[in-house]
Design an enzyme around this catalytic site. Sequence first.
Site, PDB file in Angstrom:
ATOM      1  N   SER A  50       9.353 -37.636 -30.950  1.00 30.47           N
ATOM      2  CA  SER A  50       8.672 -37.346 -29.674  1.00 30.47           C
ATOM      3  C   SER A  50       7.945 -36.006 -29.788  1.00 30.47           C
ATOM      4  O   SER A  50       8.151 -35.246 -30.746  1.00 30.47           O
ATOM      5  CB  SER A  50       9.710 -37.277 -28.550  1.00 30.47           C
ATOM      6  OG  SER A  50      10.526 -36.124 -28.738  1.00 30.47           O
ATOM      7  N   ASP A  83       6.607 -41.196 -30.703  1.00 25.62           N
ATOM      8  CA  ASP A  83       7.175 -41.757 -29.469  1.00 25.62           C
ATOM      9  C   ASP A  83       6.509 -41.084 -28.258  1.00 25.62           C
ATOM     10  O   ASP A  83       6.490 -39.854 -28.170  1.00 25.62           O
ATOM     11  CB  ASP A  83       8.693 -41.481 -29.478  1.00 25.62           C
ATOM     12  CG  ASP A  83       9.443 -42.224 -28.383  1.00 25.62           C
ATOM     13  OD1 ASP A  83       8.956 -43.287 -27.957  1.00 25.62           O
ATOM     14  OD2 ASP A  83      10.519 -41.760 -27.976  1.00 25.62           O
ATOM     15  N   HIS A 188      14.692 -44.699 -19.072  1.00 25.14           N
ATOM     16  CA  HIS A 188      15.212 -43.771 -20.073  1.00 25.14           C
ATOM     17  C   HIS A 188      16.495 -43.079 -19.589  1.00 25.14           C
ATOM     18  O   HIS A 188      16.713 -42.949 -18.393  1.00 25.14           O
ATOM     19  CB  HIS A 188      14.154 -42.712 -20.399  1.00 25.14           C
ATOM     20  CG  HIS A 188      12.964 -43.291 -21.104  1.00 25.14           C
ATOM     21  ND1 HIS A 188      11.771 -43.536 -20.453  1.00 25.14           N
ATOM     22  CD2 HIS A 188      12.780 -43.679 -22.381  1.00 25.14           C
ATOM     23  CE1 HIS A 188      10.914 -44.061 -21.311  1.00 25.14           C
ATOM     24  NE2 HIS A 188      11.490 -44.155 -22.491  1.00 25.14           N
ATOM     25  N   LYS A 192      20.876 -45.645 -15.967  1.00 26.03           N
ATOM     26  CA  LYS A 192      19.798 -46.617 -15.836  1.00 26.03           C
ATOM     27  C   LYS A 192      19.912 -47.482 -14.590  1.00 26.03           C
ATOM     28  O   LYS A 192      18.924 -47.988 -14.088  1.00 26.03           O
ATOM     29  CB  LYS A 192      19.752 -47.506 -17.071  1.00 26.03           C
ATOM     30  CG  LYS A 192      19.488 -46.730 -18.369  1.00 26.03           C
ATOM     31  CD  LYS A 192      19.369 -47.685 -19.539  1.00 26.03           C
ATOM     32  CE  LYS A 192      19.369 -46.957 -20.870  1.00 26.03           C
ATOM     33  NZ  LYS A 192      18.268 -46.013 -21.017  1.00 26.03           N
ATOM     34  N   GLY A 220      13.850 -47.442 -23.367  1.00 26.39           N
ATOM     35  CA  GLY A 220      15.003 -47.268 -22.485  1.00 26.39           C
ATOM     36  C   GLY A 220      16.083 -48.294 -22.733  1.00 26.39           C
ATOM     37  O   GLY A 220      16.679 -48.833 -21.791  1.00 26.39           O
ATOM     38  N   ARG A 290      29.508 -27.433 -40.338  1.00 23.85           N
ATOM     39  CA  ARG A 290      29.631 -28.661 -41.141  1.00 23.85           C
ATOM     40  C   ARG A 290      30.810 -29.504 -40.663  1.00 23.85           C
ATOM     41  O   ARG A 290      30.808 -30.719 -40.835  1.00 23.85           O
ATOM     42  CB  ARG A 290      29.810 -28.306 -42.622  1.00 23.85           C
ATOM     43  CG  ARG A 290      28.564 -27.695 -43.218  1.00 23.85           C
ATOM     44  CD  ARG A 290      28.833 -27.128 -44.586  1.00 23.85           C
ATOM     45  NE  ARG A 290      29.817 -26.036 -44.535  1.00 23.85           N
ATOM     46  CZ  ARG A 290      30.126 -25.265 -45.583  1.00 23.85           C
ATOM     47  NH1 ARG A 290      29.546 -25.454 -46.735  1.00 23.85           N
ATOM     48  NH2 ARG A 290      31.021 -24.301 -45.456  1.00 23.85           N
TER      49      ARG A 290
HETATM   50  P1  13P Z   1      17.044 -44.551 -24.164  1.00 22.96           P
HETATM   51  O1  13P Z   1      17.022 -43.332 -23.315  1.00 22.96           O
HETATM   52  O2  13P Z   1      17.560 -45.732 -23.443  1.00 22.96           O
HETATM   53  O3  13P Z   1      17.756 -44.353 -25.465  1.00 22.96           O
HETATM   54  O4  13P Z   1      15.516 -44.901 -24.549  1.00 22.96           O
HETATM   55  C1  13P Z   1      14.861 -44.205 -25.577  1.00 22.96           C
HETATM   56  C2  13P Z   1      13.405 -44.478 -25.588  1.00 22.96           C
HETATM   57  O5  13P Z   1      12.876 -45.353 -24.936  1.00 22.96           O
HETATM   58  C3  13P Z   1      12.582 -43.607 -26.455  1.00 22.96           C
HETATM   59  O6  13P Z   1      11.227 -43.882 -26.337  1.00 22.96           O
HETATM   60  O1  G3H Z   2      11.874 -41.606 -24.415  1.00 25.24           O
HETATM   61  C1  G3H Z   2      12.163 -40.481 -24.707  1.00 25.24           C
HETATM   62  C2  G3H Z   2      13.055 -40.154 -25.838  1.00 25.24           C
HETATM   63  O2  G3H Z   2      14.392 -40.276 -25.455  1.00 25.24           O
HETATM   64  C3  G3H Z   2      12.724 -38.803 -26.388  1.00 25.24           C
HETATM   65  O3  G3H Z   2      13.172 -37.804 -25.563  1.00 25.24           O
HETATM   66  O4  G3H Z   2      11.211 -36.281 -25.195  1.00 25.24           O
HETATM   67  O5  G3H Z   2      13.584 -35.472 -24.945  1.00 25.24           O
HETATM   68  O6  G3H Z   2      12.657 -35.986 -27.213  1.00 25.24           O
HETATM   69  P1  G3H Z   2      12.624 -36.273 -25.719  1.00 25.24           P
HETATM   70 ZN    ZN Z   3      10.640 -44.445 -24.358  1.00 23.51          ZN
END
Ligand code: 13P
Ligand code: G3H
Ligand code: ZN
Length: 337
Positions: A50, A83, A188, A192, A220, A290
Site C-alpha cells: 500500500s 494496493d 476493510h 466488518k 476486505g 528476534r
Molecule cells: P482486510 O482488512 O479484510 O484484511 O482487507 C485487506 C484489503 O482489502 C487490502 O486491500
Molecule cells: O486495504 C488496506 C490494507 O489493509 C492496507 O492498509 O493502508 O494501512 O497499509 P494500510
Molecule cells: Zn483493500
Amino acid sequence: MPLMTTKPMFDLAYAGGFAVGAFNVNNMEITQGIIEACAAEKSPLILQISKGARKYAKMGYLKHIIDAAVEEYPELPIAIHLDHGDTVDLVNTCIRDGFTSVMIDGSHHPYEENVKVSADAVKAAHAAGVVVEAELGMLGGIEEDVVGLSAEEYEKNVEKFLTDPVQSADFAKRTGIDSLAVAIGTSHGAYKFKHEAKLAFNRIEQIMKTCPGLPLVMHGSSSVPQEFIDLVNKYGGQMPNAKGVPEDQIHMAVSKYGVCKVNIDTDLRLAMTAKIREVFATKPSEFDPRNYLGPAREAIIGMVRRKLHVLNSAGKAETIIKHWEKLGKPLPAFYKK
Ligand code: 13P
Ligand code: G3H
Ligand code: ZN
C-alpha cells in the site's frame, strides 16, 4: 525467476475454482512468513504494497526483501502489486519500481472521474507490460489514503454501495482493466459486521454475466478468526466485537464465482499481534526482538497456510508456471532492461 503479472494466475484461477491470495507486506518478517507458507503449500501468491507500506518501510527496502524472496523460491509464481493506488502518479512510480500489477482505486470519485483515472492508469501500465485492477462500488472501513466509510455506516446503507453489474460492463469496456475489485458487502479492518455476516453473492453472479471472463477481486476479505481475537484479548488487548467474513463464504466466492484474487491484511496483523502480546505477557523479561518477531513470523506462516486452503490455491504453483511458460514468460518492461 517466476516473477510475473497476475494474468497467468487469473487465467487458471477463473476456470479452476481457486483464487490467489494477495497479502499485504510491510516488513521482512511478514514477507518471509507469507512466502514460506506459500512455499510449503506450493501456492501462487501476490505480495501487495500500500501507499502506507511504501512510506513505512521505504520502497527500496521492500523491493530488495521481495527480490530476495523471489530468488529464494524460484519455483513459486509471484506478483508484486500496488494496493489501493490513489493517483496515476503513484501508479507510474510503481511501474518504475518494478511492480508487475497495480491497483488504481478511483472508487471514491464520481463515476466518470473513476473511468478517466482508471483508463489513464491502464494506458500507462499496459505500455510497460503491467496489469491493472480498478474498483467500482464502495467498500467500508477506514483507509489512510483512500477515504472509506465506517463499518456501521456501510452496513446500514450497504445496498447502495454495492457494485452495479450494468455499470461494471461499461467500466470494463471503457477502461480496459485486467481485473475488477467489487463491493459485495465486505469492508476493510477487523470490524466488518455488526449483525450477521453476509456477502451479496447475487451481485457477483450478475457481474459475471455482464462481464464474462473478467477476473473479480475481493477486498476486505479477512475472516478475523475468533481464536485470534480471544488471544489478543487474553493477553491485554482490547478488540471487542471484532468480526470478519466467515471462511465458508470466502470459499464459496472463490469456488463458485469468478473471484480470482482475495485481499488479506487484517488476519496477518491479528496473527502477529496475538503472538507478540502472548510473548510479552508470558515472558515479561523478554527484550530480544528476534524472540518476539520470530514467533510472530511463525504465526504468519500458520495463518497464510490456513488461507491457502480456504482459497483452494494450495498445490497450484506448478500449473501456473507451466501456463506462464506457454505464454512466452511475459514480464513487464522493467525486467527486460
Ligand atoms: P482486510 O482488512 O479484510 O484484511 O482487507 C485487506 C484489503 O482489502 C487490502 O486491500
Ligand atoms: O486495504 C488496506 C490494507 O489493509 C492496507 O492498509 O493502508 O494501512 O497499509 P494500510
Ligand atoms: Zn483493500
